[in-house]
Design a protein around this motif. Structure first.
Motif, PDB file in Angstrom:
ATOM      1  N   GLN A  51       0.825  -1.208   0.000  1.00 12.31           N
ATOM      2  CA  GLN A  51       0.000   0.000   0.000  1.00 12.31           C
ATOM      3  C   GLN A  51       0.865   1.267   0.000  1.00 12.31           C
ATOM      4  O   GLN A  51       0.389   2.353   0.319  1.00 12.31           O
ATOM      5  N   ARG A  52       2.122   1.102  -0.363  1.00 12.40           N
ATOM      6  CA  ARG A  52       3.080   2.204  -0.311  1.00 12.40           C
ATOM      7  C   ARG A  52       2.672   3.360  -1.219  1.00 12.40           C
ATOM      8  O   ARG A  52       2.207   3.147  -2.353  1.00 12.40           O
ATOM      9  N   VAL A  53       2.863   4.579  -0.721  1.00 10.44           N
ATOM     10  CA  VAL A  53       2.587   5.778  -1.512  1.00 10.44           C
ATOM     11  C   VAL A  53       3.651   5.904  -2.600  1.00 10.44           C
ATOM     12  O   VAL A  53       4.854   5.753  -2.338  1.00 10.44           O
ATOM     13  N   TYR A  54       3.211   6.170  -3.836  1.00  7.71           N
ATOM     14  CA  TYR A  54       4.149   6.250  -4.947  1.00  7.71           C
ATOM     15  C   TYR A  54       5.105   7.433  -4.760  1.00  7.71           C
ATOM     16  O   TYR A  54       4.701   8.543  -4.388  1.00  7.71           O
ATOM     17  N   ASP A  55       6.382   7.169  -5.024  1.00  8.83           N
ATOM     18  CA  ASP A  55       7.419   8.196  -4.901  1.00  8.83           C
ATOM     19  C   ASP A  55       7.887   8.577  -6.301  1.00  8.83           C
ATOM     20  O   ASP A  55       8.205   7.709  -7.130  1.00  8.83           O
ATOM     21  N   GLU A  56       7.948   9.879  -6.574  1.00  6.60           N
ATOM     22  CA  GLU A  56       8.351  10.361  -7.900  1.00  6.60           C
ATOM     23  C   GLU A  56       9.808  10.040  -8.205  1.00  6.60           C
ATOM     24  O   GLU A  56      10.206  10.004  -9.373  1.00  6.60           O
ATOM     25  N   THR A  57      10.618   9.825  -7.164  1.00  9.36           N
ATOM     26  CA  THR A  57      12.046   9.581  -7.376  1.00  9.36           C
ATOM     27  C   THR A  57      12.367   8.100  -7.533  1.00  9.36           C
ATOM     28  O   THR A  57      13.542   7.719  -7.475  1.00  9.36           O
ATOM     29  N   THR A  58      11.357   7.252  -7.730  1.00 13.81           N
ATOM     30  CA  THR A  58      11.602   5.823  -7.911  1.00 13.81           C
ATOM     31  C   THR A  58      12.452   5.591  -9.160  1.00 13.81           C
ATOM     32  O   THR A  58      12.198   6.164 -10.222  1.00 13.81           O
ATOM     33  N   VAL A  59      13.466   4.743  -9.023  1.00 12.44           N
ATOM     34  CA  VAL A  59      14.453   4.548 -10.080  1.00 12.44           C
ATOM     35  C   VAL A  59      14.045   3.367 -10.956  1.00 12.44           C
ATOM     36  O   VAL A  59      13.673   2.300 -10.451  1.00 12.44           O
TER      37      VAL A  59
END
Length: 329
Positions: A88-96
């Motif tokens: 349920q993790r919140v999406y992070d814009e810095t995901t590689v």
């Protein structure tokens, strides 16, 4: 004088106690609460009975669903995926994205590219805070057996700003400082030489080799394999490469040793194992130790400088930990 209860009131009290202690299908009367019991031992006993009853009902429901699935066979509906904080993790814009060209270019030009290209071999100096106690000293000595080409030196009251130039002159590529509080290791400063970056971690859950049950023999001098799990963001990618560059990038598979850095909810769990192939499908694992957990506190550009250093990232607990489903690494 203390007023004695009337016979009717005594009968009511006795009836309530009997109802609460009886073992029936319903654990408690609908209007009864465990917190109303004043006696601590009886309250704990009733709570354990209620917990056991709930566990039985849960197991019965699980067996019932399993029988239904076996009866339906191929027509059974797909299993429900349990909800966890991870999925349920919140999406992070810095995901590689590992296949991104920009990421590949950064990996080829960053401070650690020489290690992964085989041009530089790591050389690590491990030291402690001033006047370390026995447990911290043993922890450093065991870390030196895990990390190849690592050397332990005592601090002797020197400031880090004086130690860093000496390390650079002696061709060390890393400076690792283990801090302690109340005779327990509680912090780690990991400084990449000569140009940084510098990471500060909180250290917890330290278990030395003697404290690990069913541990294997002491590790050999072979270079271990390195496994990095769940370092998905830009910051996590940098921390993962910082930790991986501690080890030579040409593992000696004859030693069958593996060092694992597993990131889960921004806690980095370190484990050191020896493996053996029992057959084509089964593998046996044997923990060698030590084990510990890291929590990133800050990431600083350049070498260690507590006054004038430029920080890339600093943990702000009340802001960053407000949402339990948002992670930084």
């Amino acid at each position: 004088t203390k007023k004695q209860p009337s016979p009717e009131e005594a009968t009511d009290i006795r009836w309530i106690l009997q109802r609460s202690l009886c073992q029936t299908a319903v654990a408690f009367p609908p209007t009864f609460s465990v917190s109303e019991i004043k006696n601590k031992q009886r309250r704990h006993l009733m709570f354990m009975k209620l917990k056991q009853e709930k566990r039985k009902q849960k197991m019965q429901l699980k067996k019932k669903k399993k029988k239904e699935r076996e009866a339906l066979g191929d027509k059974a509906p797909p299993k429900e995926v349990p909800k966890t904080i991870e999925n349920q993790r919140v999406y992070d814009e810095t995901t590689v994205d590992p296949e991104d060209e920009e990421v590949a270019f950064d990996e080829g030009t960053d401070e650690f590219s020489a290690y992964f290209n085989g041009l530089t071999n790591p050389k690590v100096l491990i030291t402690t805070s001033d006047r370390p106690r026995g447990r911290t000293v043993r922890f450093c000595e065991q870390l030196a057996t895990v990390i190849p080409n690592a050397h332990v030196y005592y601090r002797r009251g020197l400031a880090l700003k004086r130690i860093i130039p000496q390390c650079i002159a002696r061709n060390f590529t890393y400076l690792m400082v283990i801090n302690e509080d109340r005779k327990m290791p509680n912090g780690m400063v990991l400084c990449h030489l000569p140009d940084g970056p510098t990471a500060h971690f909180k250290v917890s859950s330290v278990r030395l080799r003697k404290e690990i049950k069913r541990r294997g023999k002491d590790p050999t001098e072979h270079s271990p394999e390195v496994i990095l799990n769940n370092f998905t963001t830009r910051l996590g990618h940098s921390i993962g490469r910082l930790l991986a560059a501690l080890f030579p990038q040409d593992p000696q598979f004859v030693g069958r040793q593996v060092a694992t850095f597993h990131n889960q909810r921004d806690f980095i769990f370190f484990r050191f194992h020896r493996y053996i192939f029992k057959n084509e499908k089964k593998v046996g694992l044997q923990e060698l130790g030590p084990r510990f957990t890291l929590k990133l506190r800050s990431l600083q550009k350049g070498t260690f400088d507590s006054k004038f250093g430029e920080y890339e990232w600093v943990l702000k607990r009340h802001e960053m930990d407000a949402c339990r489903r948002k992670f930084q690494l």
